[in-house]
Design an enzyme around this catalytic site. Sequence first.
Site, PDB file in Angstrom:
ATOM      1  N   ASP A   8       0.945  -1.105  -0.059  1.00 29.08           N
ATOM      2  CA  ASP A   8       0.081   0.092   0.176  1.00 29.08           C
ATOM      3  C   ASP A   8       1.025   1.066  -0.007  1.00 29.08           C
ATOM      4  OD1 ASP A   8      -3.234   0.677   1.569  1.00 29.08           O
ATOM      5  OD2 ASP A   8      -1.599   2.169   1.004  1.00 29.08           O
ATOM      6  N   ASP A 106      -3.964   2.347  -5.384  1.00 26.75           N
ATOM      7  CA  ASP A 106      -2.414   2.457  -4.409  1.00 26.75           C
ATOM      8  C   ASP A 106      -2.342   1.193  -3.464  1.00 26.75           C
ATOM      9  OD1 ASP A 106      -4.007   2.465  -2.371  1.00 26.75           O
ATOM     10  OD2 ASP A 106      -2.753   3.950  -1.243  1.00 26.75           O
ATOM     11  N   GLU A 107      -2.926  -0.186  -4.122  1.00 26.34           N
ATOM     12  CA  GLU A 107      -2.649  -1.133  -3.522  1.00 26.34           C
ATOM     13  C   GLU A 107      -2.460  -2.277  -4.450  1.00 26.34           C
ATOM     14  OE1 GLU A 107      -5.739  -2.170  -0.477  1.00 26.34           O
ATOM     15  OE2 GLU A 107      -5.750  -0.011  -0.199  1.00 26.34           O
TER      16      GLU A 107
END
Length: 358
Positions: A8, A106-107
């Site tokens: 993350d 974002d992961e």
Amino acid sequence: MRIVMHVDFDSFYASLEEQRKPEIKGKAVIICMYSGRGESGAVATANYKARELGIKSAMPIAFAKRRTNSDTIFLPVDLEYYRSISSQIMDVMESYADSFKQASIDEAYIDVSSCESFTEAEKIAKQIKDDIKSNFGITCSIGIGPNKLVAKMASRAKKPDGLTVVKQEDVKNFFSSLSVDKIHGIGGKTTTVLAEMGIETIEDLAKADVAKLELSFGKNKAKLLKEKALGIDESPVAEQAIKQMSRIGTLQEDTSDFNEIYKKVEQLATEMHKKIIKRKIYFRTVSIIIIGANIEMATRGKTIQATNKLEDILDNAKILLKEYLNQDSGKVRRAGIRISNLVTEEQKENSGLYKFFK
Ligand code: DCT
Ligand code: CA
Ligand code: CA
């Protein structure tokens, strides 16, 4: 044994803004979603410095203004830019994976079960962190666990720039201190019902009577809750194996000099090739990736006979790079190499036969 990583990116939007606007580094930065009517809207996210002031996602901008001073930077979201960098980082991460699944902007989950041990996986996690840091200038937090659920929770354990390893035998201990709402996928409503039943920690839930849970949640959800509390999650990282492998690197300085750029591409390709051999991968397409001084990205590819040779990557990269530079496309900031159209050893043999009979 399965080993899964969850990555993350730390305060992702704010970090990217700091990266492209060095003059705001060190300041509190708040990324805003404006409603389109003057100053009204909500905070999308903020960097850690702004969080120290109590700024949180979804807070009205007017609230945030009251908690900050004239030194605080307010910026509008630029999703298009964040998405373009995100997809470049995803490509980098995918190249480390046995299988890969992007989970949000974002992961991502990275299956690294081909690692011999958690220690080996930890080394890869450090490499990924370095790779992202040196190429994109941002930090991320990584969790490593025996499955997606534990990995996801581990990545949240230490932020920013964290690396948390939770082996199967440590799951119980890792979970014991956490409240039920920290379990990924357990929302506010479920938490409330559980609290009414006297279940507050994950440990409480792990010990809870299934029959009692079934009364409140039904059979399926009760089973799911219980499994989550025990850290059980069999879901695969992704249905499909990886589709491509790539490496991107930043040049010493922006340039349009063939030799300078090729040197970088050669270094990256050589590094990537070790992995191609280790994984017994063959490929049919070689591409170069070029990121210009204005962050615009271009790729150029060539499809050839299935191969696993470094020579084939380099020869084609050379041709593609020359073609690209002949177009007078301006200075290059980052350059990379990609192989795609992957085939397994077996598929390769079959395709050879197919050609023969055609
Ligand atoms: N987001 C949003 N509104 C929210 C929560 C999040 O628009 N209520 C957006 C902004 C960032 C993005 O989703 C990813 O969210 P997080 O990973 O939670 O935030 P982050 O800024 O990357 O922070 P962290 O360092 O905690 O991961
Ligand atoms: Ca994040
Ligand atoms: Ca996130």
